[in-house]
Design a protein around this motif. Structure first.
Motif, PDB file in Angstrom:
ATOM      1  N   ASP A 121     -10.196   0.849   8.871  1.00  0.00           N
ATOM      2  CA  ASP A 121     -10.037   1.804   9.931  1.00  0.00           C
ATOM      3  C   ASP A 121      -8.183   2.033  10.941  1.00  0.00           C
ATOM      4  O   ASP A 121      -8.458   0.495  11.422  1.00  0.00           O
ATOM      5  CB  ASP A 121     -11.486   1.955  10.761  1.00  0.00           C
ATOM      6  N   ILE A 122      -8.102   3.101  11.242  1.00  0.00           N
ATOM      7  CA  ILE A 122      -7.486   2.383  12.287  1.00  0.00           C
ATOM      8  C   ILE A 122      -7.318   3.755  13.351  1.00  0.00           C
ATOM      9  O   ILE A 122      -7.594   4.506  13.815  1.00  0.00           O
ATOM     10  CB  ILE A 122      -6.107   3.501  11.718  1.00  0.00           C
ATOM     11  N   GLY A 123      -7.584   2.937  14.253  1.00  0.00           N
ATOM     12  CA  GLY A 123      -7.911   3.548  15.905  1.00  0.00           C
ATOM     13  C   GLY A 123      -7.029   3.270  17.210  1.00  0.00           C
ATOM     14  O   GLY A 123      -6.311   2.751  17.023  1.00  0.00           O
ATOM     15  N   GLU A 124      -7.503   3.207  18.536  1.00  0.00           N
ATOM     16  CA  GLU A 124      -6.658   3.263  19.015  1.00  0.00           C
ATOM     17  C   GLU A 124      -6.233   1.779  19.607  1.00  0.00           C
ATOM     18  O   GLU A 124      -5.546   1.522  20.198  1.00  0.00           O
ATOM     19  CB  GLU A 124      -7.021   4.171  20.650  1.00  0.00           C
TER      20      GLU A 124
ATOM     21  N   LEU B  10       3.841   2.708  20.977  1.00  0.00           N
ATOM     22  CA  LEU B  10       3.269   2.920  22.651  1.00  0.00           C
ATOM     23  C   LEU B  10       2.316   3.845  22.331  1.00  0.00           C
ATOM     24  O   LEU B  10       1.210   3.423  22.963  1.00  0.00           O
ATOM     25  CB  LEU B  10       4.514   3.622  22.956  1.00  0.00           C
ATOM     26  N   SER B  11       1.632   4.123  21.443  1.00  0.00           N
ATOM     27  CA  SER B  11       0.459   4.996  21.409  1.00  0.00           C
ATOM     28  C   SER B  11      -0.280   4.174  21.523  1.00  0.00           C
ATOM     29  O   SER B  11      -1.784   4.670  21.709  1.00  0.00           O
ATOM     30  CB  SER B  11       0.623   6.016  20.059  1.00  0.00           C
ATOM     31  N   PHE B  12      -0.186   3.236  21.265  1.00  0.00           N
ATOM     32  CA  PHE B  12      -1.468   2.138  21.057  1.00  0.00           C
ATOM     33  C   PHE B  12      -1.268   1.090  21.819  1.00  0.00           C
ATOM     34  O   PHE B  12      -1.927   0.405  22.359  1.00  0.00           O
ATOM     35  CB  PHE B  12      -1.090   1.623  19.508  1.00  0.00           C
TER      36      PHE B  12
ATOM     37  N   HIS C 277     -10.313   7.952   2.919  1.00  0.00           N
ATOM     38  CA  HIS C 277     -11.241   6.363   3.290  1.00  0.00           C
ATOM     39  C   HIS C 277     -10.217   5.458   3.968  1.00  0.00           C
ATOM     40  O   HIS C 277      -9.492   5.426   2.783  1.00  0.00           O
ATOM     41  CB  HIS C 277     -12.788   6.046   2.950  1.00  0.00           C
ATOM     42  N   ARG C 278     -10.759   4.860   4.567  1.00  0.00           N
ATOM     43  CA  ARG C 278      -9.517   3.083   4.396  1.00  0.00           C
ATOM     44  C   ARG C 278     -10.212   1.973   4.385  1.00  0.00           C
ATOM     45  O   ARG C 278     -11.383   1.870   3.826  1.00  0.00           O
ATOM     46  CB  ARG C 278      -9.182   2.776   5.768  1.00  0.00           C
ATOM     47  N   ALA C 279      -9.324   1.152   3.112  1.00  0.00           N
ATOM     48  CA  ALA C 279     -10.099   0.264   2.911  1.00  0.00           C
ATOM     49  C   ALA C 279      -8.876  -0.752   2.838  1.00  0.00           C
ATOM     50  O   ALA C 279      -7.838  -0.779   2.749  1.00  0.00           O
ATOM     51  CB  ALA C 279     -10.448   0.206   1.307  1.00  0.00           C
TER      52      ALA C 279
ATOM     53  N   GLY D 213       0.942  -1.372   0.162  1.00  0.00           N
ATOM     54  CA  GLY D 213      -0.351   0.016  -0.118  1.00  0.00           C
ATOM     55  C   GLY D 213       0.969   1.139   0.274  1.00  0.00           C
ATOM     56  O   GLY D 213       1.983   0.763   0.447  1.00  0.00           O
ATOM     57  N   GLY D 214       0.445   2.268  -0.143  1.00  0.00           N
ATOM     58  CA  GLY D 214       1.078   3.760  -0.290  1.00  0.00           C
ATOM     59  C   GLY D 214       1.110   4.395   1.447  1.00  0.00           C
ATOM     60  O   GLY D 214       0.884   3.513   2.149  1.00  0.00           O
ATOM     61  N   PRO D 215       1.568   5.050   1.156  1.00  0.00           N
ATOM     62  CA  PRO D 215       2.695   5.908   2.790  1.00  0.00           C
ATOM     63  C   PRO D 215       1.069   5.603   3.426  1.00  0.00           C
ATOM     64  O   PRO D 215       0.535   6.524   2.744  1.00  0.00           O
ATOM     65  CB  PRO D 215       3.337   6.839   2.259  1.00  0.00           C
ATOM     66  N   GLY D 216       1.346   5.671   4.851  1.00  0.00           N
ATOM     67  CA  GLY D 216       0.129   6.010   5.258  1.00  0.00           C
ATOM     68  C   GLY D 216      -1.634   5.091   5.197  1.00  0.00           C
ATOM     69  O   GLY D 216      -2.090   5.149   6.264  1.00  0.00           O
ATOM     70  N   THR D 217      -0.768   3.943   4.530  1.00  0.00           N
ATOM     71  CA  THR D 217      -2.285   3.326   4.963  1.00  0.00           C
ATOM     72  C   THR D 217      -2.555   2.158   6.033  1.00  0.00           C
ATOM     73  O   THR D 217      -3.533   2.011   6.019  1.00  0.00           O
ATOM     74  CB  THR D 217      -2.183   2.518   3.082  1.00  0.00           C
ATOM     75  N   GLY D 218      -1.286   2.088   6.617  1.00  0.00           N
ATOM     76  CA  GLY D 218      -1.355   1.514   7.774  1.00  0.00           C
ATOM     77  C   GLY D 218      -0.616   0.151   7.667  1.00  0.00           C
ATOM     78  O   GLY D 218      -0.656  -0.656   8.891  1.00  0.00           O
ATOM     79  N   LYS D 219       0.031  -0.677   7.426  1.00  0.00           N
ATOM     80  CA  LYS D 219       1.282  -1.696   6.787  1.00  0.00           C
ATOM     81  C   LYS D 219       1.880  -1.528   7.991  1.00  0.00           C
ATOM     82  O   LYS D 219       1.844  -2.846   8.829  1.00  0.00           O
ATOM     83  CB  LYS D 219       2.284  -1.483   5.605  1.00  0.00           C
ATOM     84  N   THR D 220       2.670  -0.921   8.535  1.00  0.00           N
ATOM     85  CA  THR D 220       3.521  -1.465   9.410  1.00  0.00           C
ATOM     86  C   THR D 220       2.391  -1.364  10.930  1.00  0.00           C
ATOM     87  O   THR D 220       3.090  -2.562  11.742  1.00  0.00           O
ATOM     88  CB  THR D 220       3.914   0.270  10.223  1.00  0.00           C
ATOM     89  N   ILE D 221       1.458  -0.673  11.518  1.00  0.00           N
ATOM     90  CA  ILE D 221       0.036  -0.899  12.550  1.00  0.00           C
ATOM     91  C   ILE D 221       0.286  -2.773  12.351  1.00  0.00           C
ATOM     92  O   ILE D 221      -0.025  -3.443  12.740  1.00  0.00           O
ATOM     93  CB  ILE D 221      -0.020  -0.345  12.013  1.00  0.00           C
ATOM     94  N   PHE D 222      -0.075  -2.581  11.146  1.00  0.00           N
ATOM     95  CA  PHE D 222      -0.770  -4.373  10.393  1.00  0.00           C
ATOM     96  C   PHE D 222       0.220  -5.613  10.847  1.00  0.00           C
ATOM     97  O   PHE D 222       0.131  -6.143  11.745  1.00  0.00           O
ATOM     98  CB  PHE D 222      -1.431  -4.420   9.193  1.00  0.00           C
TER      99      PHE D 222
END
Ligand SMILES: Nc1ncnc2c1ncn2[C@@H]1O[C@H](COP(=O)(O)OP(=O)(O)O)[C@@H](O)[C@H]1O
Ligand SMILES: [Mg+2]
Length: 233
Positions: free
Chosen positions: A216-219, A73-75, A195-197, A32-41
């Motif tokens: 979505d990316i939530g807490e 740590l913010s999560f 929107h995230r998908a 995915g593009g930058p900021g799509t949530g790859k690292t968090i996933f």
């Protein structure tokens, strides 16, 4: 035939779309593009294992450890603690160092991962690594060498790939061919709002939906809405 074990992704709503999770020992690509949530996933995938006592390795070419630990740590995810418990290792490498590992075989990465008996591994991202190789053939050979190592370690793997923001996808053909699954993350703007998908483009040995789902990316990180089909309107 023995039933293939499934490895939970740790992403709420996602496992039910893919028969319970990634196939054990499979190599999965999240693009995915930058900021799509790859690292968090990717982190959720590792943390899911850590919570079951499965050691996890995170290899990165781009992130700096201190800043990364602070952001994550913010999560509420305390990587320093897991590191102390010998359940997590953060490895910061240059693509050249990994290339060396592949050519020479073994080396420090190999011994760290073997020693900690890692069950899950993330490489975030393979984009800069694959840029080291000029043509598709050498790229494919390097990918194969890397995948053989992952197999030898006995890990289930998640690789991320940074894509340009445009319709369709531009994943290196070499990688596309070799990985067991490709998951695409989107971050699309409609009427001034993003929107995230998420979409499962391919997953070997798995019956999966052909739909694109809202995400979505939530807490607590990435969450997938398996009942919410994403449409461009
Ligand atoms: N604590 C948080 N709560 C909610 N959303 C967050 C939080 N931290 C980051 N995000 C969102 O996640 C995005 C970054 O996700 P990341 O996985 O780093 O993207 P990628 O690796 O695909 O570039 C940020 O741009 C922001 O929109
Ligand atoms: Mg990232």
């Amino acid at each position: 035939m023995p039933r293939i074990k499934r490895v939970s992704t740790g992403v709420p709503g996602f496992d039910e779309l893919i028969s319970g999770g990634f196939k054990e020992f499979s190599i999965n690509l999240v693009a995915g593009g930058p900021g799509t949530g790859k690292t968090i996933f990717a982190m959720q995938f590792l943390l899911d294992g850590i919570k079951r006592g499965e050691p996890a390795v995170y290899i990165t070419f781009e992130e700096k450890k201190e800043k990364f630990y602070e952001d994550i740590l913010s999560f509420g995810w305390d990587l320093e603690k897991y590191e102390k418990d010998n359940l997590f290792v953060f490895l910061e490498y240059t693509p050249e160092q990994v290339k060396k590992v592949l050519i020479e075989g073994g080396g420090s990465v190999d011994s760290i991962i073997t020693k900690m008996k890692a069950k899950r591994i993330v490489i975030d991202s393979i984009t800069s690594f694959s840029l080291l190789y000029q043509d598709e053939l050498t790229k494919k050979e390097a990918a194969l060498a890397l995948f053989e190592l992952i197999q030898k370690w006995g890990c289930t793997a998640l690789l991320t790939s940074e894509e340009e923001e445009k319709e369709g996808h531009t994943i290196s053909a070499a990688l596309e061919f070799e990985v067991d699954s490709i998951i695409l993350l989107y971050y699309l703007k409609m009427k001034g709002v993003r929107h995230r998908a998420i979409e499962i483009l391919k997953m070997r040995g798995t019956k999966h939906p052909l739909k694109t789902f809202s995400m979505d990316i939530g807490e607590k990180g990435v969450i997938v809405y398996p009942n919410k089909i994403f449409t461009l309107e």
